[in-house]
Scaffold this active site. Sequence first.
Site, PDB file in Angstrom:
ATOM      1  N   TYR A   1       0.855  -1.178   0.000  1.00 28.77           N
ATOM      2  CA  TYR A   1       0.000   0.000   0.000  1.00 28.77           C
ATOM      3  C   TYR A   1       0.892   1.229   0.000  1.00 28.77           C
ATOM      4  O   TYR A   1       1.403   1.673   1.021  1.00 28.77           O
ATOM      5  CB  TYR A   1      -0.881   0.034   1.246  1.00 28.77           C
ATOM      6  CG  TYR A   1      -1.952  -1.026   1.333  1.00 28.77           C
ATOM      7  CD1 TYR A   1      -2.266  -1.843   0.251  1.00 28.77           C
ATOM      8  CD2 TYR A   1      -2.669  -1.211   2.510  1.00 28.77           C
ATOM      9  CE1 TYR A   1      -3.251  -2.803   0.339  1.00 28.77           C
ATOM     10  CE2 TYR A   1      -3.662  -2.167   2.609  1.00 28.77           C
ATOM     11  CZ  TYR A   1      -3.948  -2.968   1.526  1.00 28.77           C
ATOM     12  OH  TYR A   1      -4.931  -3.918   1.642  1.00 28.77           O
TER      13      TYR A   1
ATOM     14  N   PHE B   1     -13.385  -4.767   1.672  1.00 29.16           N
ATOM     15  CA  PHE B   1     -14.341  -3.978   0.903  1.00 29.16           C
ATOM     16  C   PHE B   1     -15.764  -4.161   1.458  1.00 29.16           C
ATOM     17  O   PHE B   1     -16.703  -4.414   0.699  1.00 29.16           O
ATOM     18  CB  PHE B   1     -14.301  -4.346  -0.583  1.00 29.16           C
ATOM     19  CG  PHE B   1     -13.109  -3.828  -1.323  1.00 29.16           C
ATOM     20  CD1 PHE B   1     -12.164  -3.032  -0.694  1.00 29.16           C
ATOM     21  CD2 PHE B   1     -12.904  -4.146  -2.659  1.00 29.16           C
ATOM     22  CE1 PHE B   1     -11.061  -2.559  -1.381  1.00 29.16           C
ATOM     23  CE2 PHE B   1     -11.798  -3.680  -3.348  1.00 29.16           C
ATOM     24  CZ  PHE B   1     -10.873  -2.887  -2.710  1.00 29.16           C
ATOM     25  N   PRO B   2     -15.947  -4.062   2.784  1.00 28.51           N
ATOM     26  CA  PRO B   2     -17.286  -4.275   3.343  1.00 28.51           C
ATOM     27  C   PRO B   2     -18.302  -3.245   2.869  1.00 28.51           C
ATOM     28  O   PRO B   2     -19.509  -3.475   2.958  1.00 28.51           O
ATOM     29  CB  PRO B   2     -17.054  -4.162   4.854  1.00 28.51           C
ATOM     30  CG  PRO B   2     -15.832  -3.309   4.989  1.00 28.51           C
ATOM     31  CD  PRO B   2     -14.964  -3.676   3.828  1.00 28.51           C
ATOM     32  N   LEU B   3     -17.817  -2.118   2.347  1.00 28.84           N
ATOM     33  CA  LEU B   3     -18.710  -1.079   1.835  1.00 28.84           C
ATOM     34  C   LEU B   3     -18.687  -1.030   0.318  1.00 28.84           C
ATOM     35  O   LEU B   3     -18.910   0.019  -0.295  1.00 28.84           O
ATOM     36  CB  LEU B   3     -18.329   0.281   2.429  1.00 28.84           C
ATOM     37  CG  LEU B   3     -18.367   0.342   3.958  1.00 28.84           C
ATOM     38  CD1 LEU B   3     -17.990   1.727   4.451  1.00 28.84           C
ATOM     39  CD2 LEU B   3     -19.733  -0.065   4.481  1.00 28.84           C
TER      40      LEU B   3
ATOM     41  N   GLY C   1     -20.184  -1.334 -13.896  1.00 30.03           N
ATOM     42  CA  GLY C   1     -20.592  -2.520 -13.159  1.00 30.03           C
ATOM     43  C   GLY C   1     -20.428  -2.434 -11.657  1.00 30.03           C
ATOM     44  O   GLY C   1     -20.844  -3.357 -10.942  1.00 30.03           O
TER      45      GLY C   1
ATOM     46  N   PRO D   1     -24.182   0.160  -7.320  1.00 31.52           N
ATOM     47  CA  PRO D   1     -25.367  -0.624  -6.970  1.00 31.52           C
ATOM     48  C   PRO D   1     -26.589  -0.100  -7.723  1.00 31.52           C
ATOM     49  O   PRO D   1     -26.673   1.076  -8.062  1.00 31.52           O
ATOM     50  CB  PRO D   1     -25.518  -0.391  -5.462  1.00 31.52           C
ATOM     51  CG  PRO D   1     -24.204   0.151  -5.001  1.00 31.52           C
ATOM     52  CD  PRO D   1     -23.620   0.877  -6.163  1.00 31.52           C
TER      53      PRO D   1
END
Length: 305
Positions: free
Chosen positions: A63, A214-216, A233, A236
């Site tokens: 990172y 990437f929970p969000l 893509g 949402p």
Amino acid sequence: MTVSIGDVLRLADDLAVRRLGYGAMQLPGPGVWGPPRDHATALAVLRRAVELGVTHIDTSDFYGPHVANDLIRQALHPYPDDLVIATKVGVVRDEWHGFEAAAEPERLREQVEENLVRLGRARLDLVHLRVGGDGLLFPSAVPFAESFGALAELHERGLIRALGLSGVTVDQLAEARAIAPVAAVQNRFHLFDRSGADVLAACEAAGIAFTAYFPLAAGMLRHDVDLSQAPPGMAPSAERLAVLDEVAGRHGATRAQVAIAWLLGRSPVTLAIPGTSSLAHLEENMAAARLCLSPEDIALLDGLA
């Protein structure tokens, strides 16, 4: 369903974390490359995360590269006794800022040593072997078992407290467990992507922590994100967001808070590591631990996959 940030999940005999943690991927500059946009704020976010009760920070030396680890050390060293820093190896950055496999045993050893130096630690808490994820694979000429075996040797030498995997299949998890204990698996999983459900089920059966990255949905569930700028893509659908907004509205919560609360309630072995470079978003994320979802809410959210 209420999940407190105080809820603890044990990874190994001497290693436990609170289930709502923090992911450091967004601290470096755009494309996870170079210095942060605001150095002082990046340090403040890390310090505030710990103040709010975070005991699990997820990072990697790729990172930046090196940026996230350098910031963590600058902000938090000497580290609190209960802080677990999880990192990833097996991937490096190339000159075009891309990600490429680097899973040969000698290169893994180099990456572990680099993480030790950058983080200022004599031993790494948790090291994930990064194999794939985000729709990407990192193919290596080295067999998976040989790569994981190299990390197992470093674990035996005392340089790593616990071993993990990232972006793996059920078969790879089984193959790794035949070599050495696996404390945690880190795969993509969120409200709109349940592709890791089989790996989550395998982890739950074995009592292995499952960290959902990437929970969000890579930030797509933020109430203030401009979805028109989302990659093809990734945005949402309006129908899915309407359901999410319905649940959030009932609780005076945000989309992000509902998504985190649902994830932590999905299984007793799930961990969440929402990342951000914003103090406001950090506070929002941590408040999700106080959200109580009803059976009706959960049924609606479960149907969004």
